[in-house]
Design a protein around this motif. Structure first.
Motif, PDB file in Angstrom:
ATOM      1  N   ARG A  43       5.341  14.312  16.057  1.00 43.97           N
ATOM      2  CA  ARG A  43       3.970  14.006  16.456  1.00 43.97           C
ATOM      3  C   ARG A  43       3.760  12.513  16.672  1.00 43.97           C
ATOM      4  O   ARG A  43       3.052  12.105  17.600  1.00 43.97           O
ATOM      5  N   TYR A  44       4.324  11.673  15.772  1.00 45.35           N
ATOM      6  CA  TYR A  44       3.938  10.274  15.730  1.00 45.35           C
ATOM      7  C   TYR A  44       4.984   9.266  16.152  1.00 45.35           C
ATOM      8  O   TYR A  44       4.751   8.442  16.993  1.00 45.35           O
ATOM      9  N   TRP A  45       6.122   9.230  15.474  1.00 40.99           N
ATOM     10  CA  TRP A  45       6.786   7.947  15.284  1.00 40.99           C
ATOM     11  C   TRP A  45       8.148   7.841  15.925  1.00 40.99           C
ATOM     12  O   TRP A  45       9.048   8.584  15.615  1.00 40.99           O
ATOM     13  N   GLN A  46       8.273   6.872  16.808  1.00 42.40           N
ATOM     14  CA  GLN A  46       9.570   6.399  17.268  1.00 42.40           C
ATOM     15  C   GLN A  46       9.539   4.914  16.946  1.00 42.40           C
ATOM     16  O   GLN A  46       8.956   4.123  17.673  1.00 42.40           O
ATOM     17  N   LYS A  47      10.136   4.561  15.819  1.00 40.11           N
ATOM     18  CA  LYS A  47       9.839   3.288  15.179  1.00 40.11           C
ATOM     19  C   LYS A  47      11.099   2.468  14.953  1.00 40.11           C
ATOM     20  O   LYS A  47      12.165   3.012  14.714  1.00 40.11           O
ATOM     21  N   THR A  48      10.956   1.153  15.046  1.00 39.74           N
ATOM     22  CA  THR A  48      12.054   0.264  14.688  1.00 39.74           C
ATOM     23  C   THR A  48      11.944  -0.115  13.225  1.00 39.74           C
ATOM     24  O   THR A  48      10.855  -0.342  12.712  1.00 39.74           O
ATOM     25  N   TYR A  49      13.080  -0.160  12.551  1.00 40.12           N
ATOM     26  CA  TYR A  49      13.068  -0.670  11.185  1.00 40.12           C
ATOM     27  C   TYR A  49      14.453  -1.168  10.837  1.00 40.12           C
ATOM     28  O   TYR A  49      15.444  -0.769  11.435  1.00 40.12           O
ATOM     29  N   GLY A  50      14.503  -2.055   9.882  1.00 43.54           N
ATOM     30  CA  GLY A  50      15.737  -2.757   9.564  1.00 43.54           C
ATOM     31  C   GLY A  50      15.847  -4.004  10.415  1.00 43.54           C
ATOM     32  O   GLY A  50      15.392  -4.054  11.559  1.00 43.54           O
ATOM     33  N   GLY A  51      16.423  -5.048   9.840  1.00 44.03           N
ATOM     34  CA  GLY A  51      16.677  -6.259  10.598  1.00 44.03           C
ATOM     35  C   GLY A  51      15.616  -7.331  10.482  1.00 44.03           C
ATOM     36  O   GLY A  51      15.781  -8.412  11.043  1.00 44.03           O
ATOM     37  N   GLN A  52      14.516  -7.072   9.785  1.00 39.97           N
ATOM     38  CA  GLN A  52      13.537  -8.129   9.575  1.00 39.97           C
ATOM     39  C   GLN A  52      14.096  -9.164   8.603  1.00 39.97           C
ATOM     40  O   GLN A  52      14.943  -8.872   7.769  1.00 39.97           O
ATOM     41  N   ASP A  53      13.618 -10.404   8.706  1.00 39.98           N
ATOM     42  CA  ASP A  53      13.970 -11.426   7.730  1.00 39.98           C
ATOM     43  C   ASP A  53      13.431 -10.991   6.370  1.00 39.98           C
ATOM     44  O   ASP A  53      12.242 -10.698   6.225  1.00 39.98           O
ATOM     45  N   ALA A  54      14.303 -10.966   5.373  1.00 39.09           N
ATOM     46  CA  ALA A  54      13.948 -10.370   4.083  1.00 39.09           C
ATOM     47  C   ALA A  54      12.837 -11.123   3.380  1.00 39.09           C
ATOM     48  O   ALA A  54      11.901 -10.509   2.837  1.00 39.09           O
ATOM     49  N   PHE A  55      12.913 -12.453   3.346  1.00 42.36           N
ATOM     50  CA  PHE A  55      11.892 -13.188   2.611  1.00 42.36           C
ATOM     51  C   PHE A  55      10.530 -13.061   3.286  1.00 42.36           C
ATOM     52  O   PHE A  55       9.514 -12.851   2.629  1.00 42.36           O
TER      53      PHE A  55
END
Length: 271
Positions: A43-55
């Motif tokens: 229904r909703y989500w095709q999302k990017t995740y992982g790879g953000q700067d941790a701090f």
């Protein structure tokens, strides 16, 4: 779908460096929780995740505590405008409390959050040396080591730690539990009605395939905003009003009387 900022705690259109489309898979779901995630993911989500700067992800998640993305996103943007040109941990460790509090005021609880941010930034600088080293630790460290290190920081709870593990590390099998997730899966009858956030997390991570947990988290939040709200869930208008109406136990919701209580306070069959 309700509106939300283009860039938020769960990645947005520009968040993260890895993009993975939701796939329910050819096989039928093996648990009720997986069935829920499959249905919400479609229904909703095709999302990017992982790879953000941790701090930065950690700071963003602290800003999001006890408020909405719409309120925390401007606070994050203002913080990055003021402190983000150089080493972020060093800049925040040296920040004046009152100036930082004013900068992040749109997120609410700014005095408490600014103290937490300065304290955590100081610890990161002292223990890791710089933001990049902390980012490397979160990205490359083991799940247990990273989660334990994050939870050892005053002001970082399980949900905040799990968001960093999901959105910065990109770990499969991590299902952060916020207020929406906590409410929804107890209402559905999947988690114990009196379970705390950690109990709900344990059920979800045990019964949902690891690769689906990230999508399950973000899609569940959207479902909680649009349908399974705290006070007026859609099922009060009948089971057909909710896309999960046919597989939900509606624990704590009585469509006949219109009464809505926390699942932990719902009457049992023996009462």
């Amino acid at each position: 779908m309700t509106d939300e900022p283009a860039t938020n705690i769960s990645g947005g259109q520009s968040g993260g460096s890895r993009s993975r489309l939701f796939e329910s898979g050819a096989d039928a779901p093996t648990t009720p929780a997986e069935m829920v995630v499959d249905r919400l993911g479609e229904r909703y989500w095709q999302k990017t995740y992982g790879g953000q700067d941790a701090f930065e992800c950690l700071i963003r998640t602290i800003l999001s505590q006890n408020t909405s993305d719409a309120a925390s996103q401007p606070a994050h943007d203002a913080l990055m405008d003021r402190y983000g040109d150089g080493g972020l941990a060093t800049a925040l460790a040296n920040a004046d409390h009152s100036v930082l509090a004013e900068t992040i005021s749109s997120a609410g609880l700014q005095n408490q959050k600014s103290k937490t941010i300065i304290r955590i930034a100081t610890r990161v600088r002292e223990e890791y040396g710089d933001t990049e080293a902390f980012d490397s630790f979160v990205r490359d460290g083991s799940y247990d080591d990273v989660r334990d290190a994050l939870l050892d920081m005053k002001g970082v709870g399980p949900k905040t730690a799990d968001c960093v593990l999901l959105f910065a590390s990109g770990h499969d099998g991590v299902f952060p539990v916020d207020t929406h997730v906590h409410r929804i899966y107890r209402r559905l009858g999947i988690a114990p009605p009196d379970g705390d956030h950690e109990a709900v997390r344990a059920v979800l991570e045990e019964t949902i395939p690891a690769a689906k947990c990230g999508f399950g988290h973000t899609a569940s939040i959207q479902f909680g905003r649009e349908y399974c709200t705290a006070r007026k869930p859609a099922c009060l208008d009948g089971p057909e009003a909710c896309p999960l109406g046919d597989i939900c136990d509606r624990v704590g919701v009585n469509p006949d009387s219109g009464e809505v209580v926390d699942p932990a306070d719902a009457p049992t069959d023996t009462e």
